[in-house]
Design a protein around this motif. Structure first.
Motif, mmCIF file in Angstrom:
data_model
loop_
_atom_site.group_PDB
_atom_site.id
_atom_site.type_symbol
_atom_site.label_atom_id
_atom_site.label_comp_id
_atom_site.label_asym_id
_atom_site.label_seq_id
_atom_site.Cartn_x
_atom_site.Cartn_y
_atom_site.Cartn_z
ATOM 1 N N VAL A 188 0.702 -1.006 0.262
ATOM 2 C CA VAL A 188 0.031 0.234 -0.192
ATOM 3 C C VAL A 188 1.205 0.628 -0.568
ATOM 4 C CG1 VAL A 188 -1.852 1.411 1.238
ATOM 5 C CG2 VAL A 188 -1.663 -1.095 1.120
ATOM 6 N N ALA A 189 1.042 1.896 -1.216
ATOM 7 C CA ALA A 189 1.346 3.162 -0.962
ATOM 8 C C ALA A 189 1.115 4.437 0.329
ATOM 9 C CB ALA A 189 1.482 3.852 -2.583
ATOM 10 N N ASN A 190 2.033 4.940 0.964
ATOM 11 C CA ASN A 190 1.698 5.897 1.820
ATOM 12 C C ASN A 190 1.420 5.622 2.784
ATOM 13 O OD1 ASN A 190 3.006 8.198 3.020
ATOM 14 N ND2 ASN A 190 0.447 9.429 2.237
ATOM 15 N N GLY A 191 1.786 3.618 3.101
ATOM 16 C CA GLY A 191 0.575 3.113 4.520
ATOM 17 C C GLY A 191 1.553 2.884 6.179
ATOM 18 N N ASN A 192 1.168 3.422 7.170
ATOM 19 C CA ASN A 192 2.086 2.723 7.630
ATOM 20 C C ASN A 192 0.965 1.969 8.873
ATOM 21 O OD1 ASN A 192 3.271 5.603 7.888
ATOM 22 N ND2 ASN A 192 1.923 6.826 9.459
ATOM 23 N N LYS A 193 1.667 0.748 9.304
ATOM 24 C CA LYS A 193 1.624 0.094 9.864
ATOM 25 C C LYS A 193 1.400 -0.045 11.354
ATOM 26 C CE LYS A 193 4.819 -2.538 7.604
ATOM 27 N NZ LYS A 193 5.480 -1.085 6.348
ATOM 28 N N ILE A 194 0.431 -0.250 12.137
ATOM 29 C CA ILE A 194 0.378 0.000 13.546
ATOM 30 C C ILE A 194 0.041 -1.454 14.504
ATOM 31 C CG2 ILE A 194 -0.552 0.732 15.761
ATOM 32 C CD1 ILE A 194 -1.079 2.962 13.342
ATOM 33 N N ILE A 195 1.065 -2.189 14.566
ATOM 34 C CA ILE A 195 0.660 -3.365 15.369
ATOM 35 C C ILE A 195 0.428 -3.732 16.945
ATOM 36 C CG2 ILE A 195 1.560 -6.317 15.424
ATOM 37 C CD1 ILE A 195 3.458 -5.741 12.468
ATOM 38 N N VAL A 196 -0.355 -3.722 16.948
ATOM 39 C CA VAL A 196 -0.672 -4.260 17.939
ATOM 40 C C VAL A 196 -0.409 -5.983 18.596
ATOM 41 C CG1 VAL A 196 -2.810 -4.446 19.815
ATOM 42 C CG2 VAL A 196 -3.118 -3.288 17.422
ATOM 43 N N THR A 197 -0.140 -5.667 19.585
ATOM 44 C CA THR A 197 0.298 -6.715 20.649
ATOM 45 C C THR A 197 -0.201 -7.429 22.030
ATOM 46 O OG1 THR A 197 2.346 -5.873 21.369
ATOM 47 C CG2 THR A 197 3.082 -6.631 18.878
ATOM 48 N N GLY A 198 0.464 -8.229 22.274
ATOM 49 C CA GLY A 198 -0.078 -8.905 23.452
ATOM 50 C C GLY A 198 0.401 -10.125 24.177
#
Ligand code: UD1
Ligand code: CA
Length: 456
Positions: free
Chosen positions: A44-54
């Motif tokens: 995805v162009a201009n995509g930020n990734k936020i990973i929810v960990t636990g």
């Protein structure tokens, strides 16, 4: 340019994996499931990734540390809406948000793209699929005009709703501002006492948004992994896709169901790959290459018209055009085989350059060596490269002939056209065009008698 924030949920424990490894780190095609999701997100162009960990947050973050993602921790798993809420502080208000799952690894870039295109001013995108057996999934509730009204979870559904075959895959796309506005309105008054992300759909409807449903190209794209049986099923489905792509690009596979690619494979045309071969890391193959059964090739390049016979292992090496290898050859890192060279059965090479047309046909160890062109290394030859402390080099000039069962004690040089008599232990350099013999002359003792058995 439109911006996209991709939230990847990866907090779950994965109890049914029966593993100390967090579920999302279990591998498909040699890569953690989460890495596949990240790779799809990266398209995805201009995509930020936020990973929810636990669960296993530290391990998960370590394994994907270089993915350019932001990590947020969900310490208690209170539901999918609660998980997404953790990511909200990192959302860009003007962005489109895409929700993906670390344990749903095979989502395709094409489907992601369709999902993002489904989002507009008063519209959100939802990935749904029709299943013959929808048990366990959230059901898509539509009104009489066939518009999506809400999602109802299995445990909250009426017997009538349970008959709905269209299910929620969990993947959705919507404006960040809508998430920011609506998530706080979600409560946990339901059968599981969880904050359901799926409640967003009814909230969207209440706010005059319409829901566009998108279907994946194949069901494997939206299949999640809860145990190792499902993991193996997705592995095989994915391998079949890779095998089919390889066949469509001009390689014949003896059996696409017995093919494993764990990394990137680039191949020319008119190659033939027999059963049970494994390609790992970054492998580049030319054209007209034949690879026999049970070969394992990793991080290597294979030239045109090479023949690799069964049970050959090649690691971090280059094989020149028209070379013939195996069966049962072991090509260790740093081997560079010249054009038309031959390395036969039970030969091990390591950090060795083999010149054009040279042959090591049987039962040899050749390590830390450089062989010129048209060298012949006889059966059972060993380069003694290690003195117990340091490694040393063996140099063999063009056209040299090393007799069978020779030991070459490195550092040592055999000159061009040099000749080592079979069974020699070579400790000194051999000049060009010279015969080296380092074994005692044979004596034939006439009249010699075999020992006889002693009488008691
Ligand atoms: C969810 C959907 C359901 C859908 C199904 C598809 C909800 C309420 N339901 O149900 O409609 O059909 O997925 O598989 O969303 N997770 C967290 N933190 C949490 C809870 C979950 O990170 O607090 C992660 C899990 O690790 C998992 C994913 O979110 O990867 C889905 O959670 P799960 O509890 O499995 O949801 P389902 O009950 O399967
Ligand atoms: Ca699930």
């Amino acid at each position: 340019m439109l911006s996209t924030d991709i939230v990847i949920l990866a907090a779950g424990k994965g109890t049914r994996m029966q593993s100390s490894l967090p579920k999302v780190l279990h591998a498909i095609a040699g890569q953690p499931m989460l890495a596949h999701v990240i790779a799809a997100a990266n398209t995805v162009a201009n995509g930020n990734k936020i990973i929810v960990t636990g669960h296993g947050a530290e391990q998960v973050e370590k394994a994907t540390a270089d993915s350019g993602s932001v990590f947020v921790q969900q310490n208690e798993q209170l539901g999918t809406a609660h998980a997404v809420q953790m990511a909200v502080p990192h959302l860009r208000a003007e962005a489109t948000v895409l929700i993906l799952y670390g344990d749903v690894p095979l989502i395709s870039p094409a489907t992601i793209n369709k999902m993002l295109e489904a989002v507009s001013a008063k519209q959100i995108g939802l990935l749904t699929i029709n299943l013959d057996n929808p048990t366990g999934y959230g059901r898509i509730v539509r009104n009489s005009a066939d518009e999506i009204e809400s999602i109802i979870e299995q445990k909250d559904a009426s017997s009538e709703q349970l008959l709905i075959n269209e299910i929620n895959t969990g993947v959705m796309a919507l404006g960040a501002q809508q998430l920011i506005d609506w998530l706080p309105q979600i409560n946990n008054n339901n059968a599981q006492g969880e904050y359901y992300l799926t409640d967003l759909i009814a909230l969207a409807r209440a706010n005059d948004y319409s829901i566009t449903s998108i279907q994946p190209t194949s069901a494997t794209e939206v299949e999640g992994v809860n145990n190792r049986i499902q993991l193996s099923q997705l592995e095989r489905a994915h391998q079949l896709q890779l095998a089919e792509a390889l066949m469509l690009s001009g390689t014949t596979l003896a059996d696409p169901n017995r093919f494993d690619q764990r990394g990137k494979l680039t191949a020319g045309t008119d190659n033939f790959v027999d059963v049970n071969c494994i390609f790992e890391g970054d492998v580049v193959i030319g054209s007209n290459v034949r690879i026999g059964a049970n070969c394992h090739i990793s991080d290597s390049s294979i030239g045109d018209s090479v023949e690799i016979k069964a049970n050959t292992i090649i690691e971090s090496s280059h094989i020149g055009a028209h070379a013939i290898l195996g069966p049962f050859a072991r090509i260790r890192p740093g081997t560079n085989l010249g054009e038309g060279s031959k390395v036969g059965n039970f030969v091990e090479t390591k950090n060795t350059i083999v010149g054009k047309g040279s042959k090591i046909n049987h039962l040899s160890y050749v390590g830390d060596a450089e062989l010129g062109a048209n060298v012949n290394v006889g059966a059972g030859t060993i380069t003694c490269n290690y003195d117990g402390v340091n490694k040393h080099k063996t140099d063999i000039g063009d056209g040299a002939f090393i007799g069978s069962n020779s030991t070459l004690i490195a550092p040592v040089t055999i000159g061009e056209q040099g000749f080592v008599a079979a069974g020699s232990t070579v400790t000194k350099n051999v000049p060009a065009d010279t015969l080296a013999v380092s074994r005692s002359k044979q004596q034939n003792l006439e009249g010699w008698k075999r020992p006889t058995k002693k009488e008691d």
